[in-house]
Design an enzyme around this catalytic site. Sequence first.
Site: not given
Length: 255
Positions: A35, A147, A243
């Site tokens: 990301e 992820d 996060d």
Amino acid sequence: MRIYSWNVNGIRALYNKGEFFKLFEEEPEIVCIQETKAQAEQLSEELLNINGYSSFFESADKKGYSGVAVYSKKKPLMVKKFDIERFDSEGRYIELEYEDFILINCYFPNSQEKGKRLDYKIDFCDEILNYLEERKKSGKAVIITGDYNIAHKPIDLARPKDNEENPGYLPEEREWMTKFIEAGYVDSFRKFYPEEVKYTWWSYRTRAREKNIGWRIDYFCINKESEGILIDSGIRNDVFGSDHCPIYIDISVNN
């Protein structure tokens, strides 16, 4: 050799918070990023050319979305994308081959509310598994990190009962993760810590990290034939800025 993986939720945002270089201060051999939310040409020389590392990026066509990258001290023999356009256009895959192992860094799709992208996600998962079976034939260790956007079992999230119909814990996603493990892949963290409750992602919306209401959705997995190279696997929930927190493996290979 230590390899890190971290969903940074925006490489430029993490850099602006002053958190990006903290992992590099430990001088790991490889750092995998998910990301990135950036094309390489949007990044400063400071981010592209970290001293001692070569950087490799696969970005989404859409700016500010998805994207993966790898920083490596070791020079890879080969770097490639997935060569499946519907996934490469979202910057979800980068593969590096070394003398002793193949490293695949992925940002698995989010199935989204009400499973809006579940078919796309399971398609990605199945294509990955099929491809890994081919890469295992090389005889090298095959490591797949990133992820996964899947919490596999109740131990992997704080509130499993409340999330059975939510993305990341849908039955189809958990079933695929079970199929993946049963196909001969080892979840490195669970190999060493089968009962430990530790998370890698917390929602920003509910101050979940302060309360440790989290999910373990980031993984290092390896083909079972090669699990003997694993020395340790860990979750660095002491590192902030995203996060997600970083995860790592330590492996024994010829340098």
